[in-house]
Design a protein around this motif. Sequence first.
Motif, mmCIF file in Angstrom:
data_model
loop_
_atom_site.group_PDB
_atom_site.id
_atom_site.type_symbol
_atom_site.label_atom_id
_atom_site.label_comp_id
_atom_site.label_asym_id
_atom_site.label_seq_id
_atom_site.Cartn_x
_atom_site.Cartn_y
_atom_site.Cartn_z
ATOM 1 N N LYS A 1 0.856 -1.184 0.000
ATOM 2 C CA LYS A 1 0.000 0.000 0.000
ATOM 3 C C LYS A 1 0.893 1.236 0.000
ATOM 4 O O LYS A 1 1.853 1.313 0.771
ATOM 5 N N PHE A 2 0.566 2.215 -0.854
ATOM 6 C CA PHE A 2 1.324 3.460 -0.933
ATOM 7 C C PHE A 2 0.410 4.632 -0.601
ATOM 8 O O PHE A 2 -0.721 4.716 -1.081
ATOM 9 N N CYS A 3 0.939 5.552 0.204
ATOM 10 C CA CYS A 3 0.224 6.770 0.531
ATOM 11 C C CYS A 3 1.241 7.823 0.933
ATOM 12 O O CYS A 3 2.199 7.520 1.649
ATOM 13 N N GLY A 4 1.071 9.057 0.477
ATOM 14 C CA GLY A 4 1.942 10.140 0.885
ATOM 15 C C GLY A 4 3.045 10.430 -0.099
ATOM 16 O O GLY A 4 3.221 9.748 -1.112
ATOM 17 N N LEU A 5 3.831 11.472 0.203
ATOM 18 C CA LEU A 5 4.902 11.939 -0.662
ATOM 19 C C LEU A 5 6.241 11.353 -0.217
ATOM 20 O O LEU A 5 6.387 10.865 0.904
ATOM 21 N N GLY A 6 7.230 11.437 -1.103
ATOM 22 C CA GLY A 6 8.577 10.965 -0.769
ATOM 23 C C GLY A 6 8.627 9.491 -0.464
ATOM 24 O O GLY A 6 9.371 9.035 0.407
ATOM 25 N N LEU A 7 7.839 8.704 -1.167
ATOM 26 C CA LEU A 7 7.742 7.277 -0.884
ATOM 27 C C LEU A 7 8.971 6.526 -1.375
ATOM 28 O O LEU A 7 9.557 6.856 -2.405
ATOM 29 N N ASN A 8 9.349 5.497 -0.656
ATOM 30 C CA ASN A 8 10.415 4.595 -1.078
ATOM 31 C C ASN A 8 9.766 3.457 -1.867
ATOM 32 O O ASN A 8 9.241 2.507 -1.295
ATOM 33 N N VAL A 9 9.793 3.574 -3.186
ATOM 34 C CA VAL A 9 9.096 2.620 -4.046
ATOM 35 C C VAL A 9 10.097 1.617 -4.608
ATOM 36 O O VAL A 9 11.101 2.018 -5.208
ATOM 37 N N PRO A 10 9.886 0.312 -4.425
ATOM 38 C CA PRO A 10 10.805 -0.686 -4.990
ATOM 39 C C PRO A 10 10.877 -0.578 -6.508
ATOM 40 O O PRO A 10 9.928 -0.135 -7.166
ATOM 41 N N ASP A 11 12.024 -0.994 -7.074
ATOM 42 C CA ASP A 11 12.157 -0.988 -8.530
ATOM 43 C C ASP A 11 11.104 -1.866 -9.179
ATOM 44 O O ASP A 11 10.489 -1.489 -10.185
ATOM 45 N N LEU A 12 10.904 -3.064 -8.629
ATOM 46 C CA LEU A 12 9.902 -3.988 -9.143
ATOM 47 C C LEU A 12 9.096 -4.544 -7.977
ATOM 48 O O LEU A 12 9.648 -4.869 -6.927
#
Length: 242
Positions: A111-122
């Motif tokens: 689940k993603f919410c907010g700014l400056g998220l650490n998003v995995p490459d895949l």
Amino acid sequence: MGRAVMVGRGPTGTRLFFLSTVIILTARSSRAQQGDGCGLSVLGPCSGSLSSLGYPGTYPNHTVCEWEISVPQGRRLHFRFADLDIEENNCQVNYLRIYDGIGPHRTQIVKFCGLGLNVPDLILSSGNQVTVQFMSGTHQSGRGFSLAYSTTEHADLITCLDKGIHFTEAEFTRYCPAGCLTSVGEISGTIPHGYRDSSPVCLAAIHAGVVSNSVGGQISVVNSKGIPHYDGSLANNVSSTV
């Protein structure tokens, strides 16, 4: 003057073309969406792309969309984000979720919410079916998201927004998802002279006839010195600019 990109078919193909650096590209089932917050999406049987409504503009208030994606039995899916920008207002109603499975027994992967998220490459699924859910409440800003998916044998998946300038290799191969004709961005150039390296690579590949928008595919790219002037043309429903 910059660089040009030449784009051609993948390892088994023969056609080539360029970006300024030059790039060369080459080419080589799903599917439902529902809700009032769905943006431009192409859900192909082995790859695709999807985005929030209005992307890259601010996504609307009080909307929801669910995309149900299925690929052949025995295969798994992975997802790569081109962009993710969700206002950090209320994570109960402003979020993006990715689930393993479809229907009432699905389980959350992330689940993603907010700014400056650490998003995995895949982001990987454990099976051949995935649900992507995007919900918005009241907010003031946020572009939403744009992402690409494919089956996991395409470990070199890129997104529709990746440009020639994002790659440093003199020659490389990548996998373009279906649906890049719907992406934002513009290309400059044409075959046989190549494309400016500011061009989205997969959109240039569609223009060159290397991959189709409905299927996507493998491309081969060559970077080389650019030229002073790139002509514009219309090909395969893509317009390149001078």
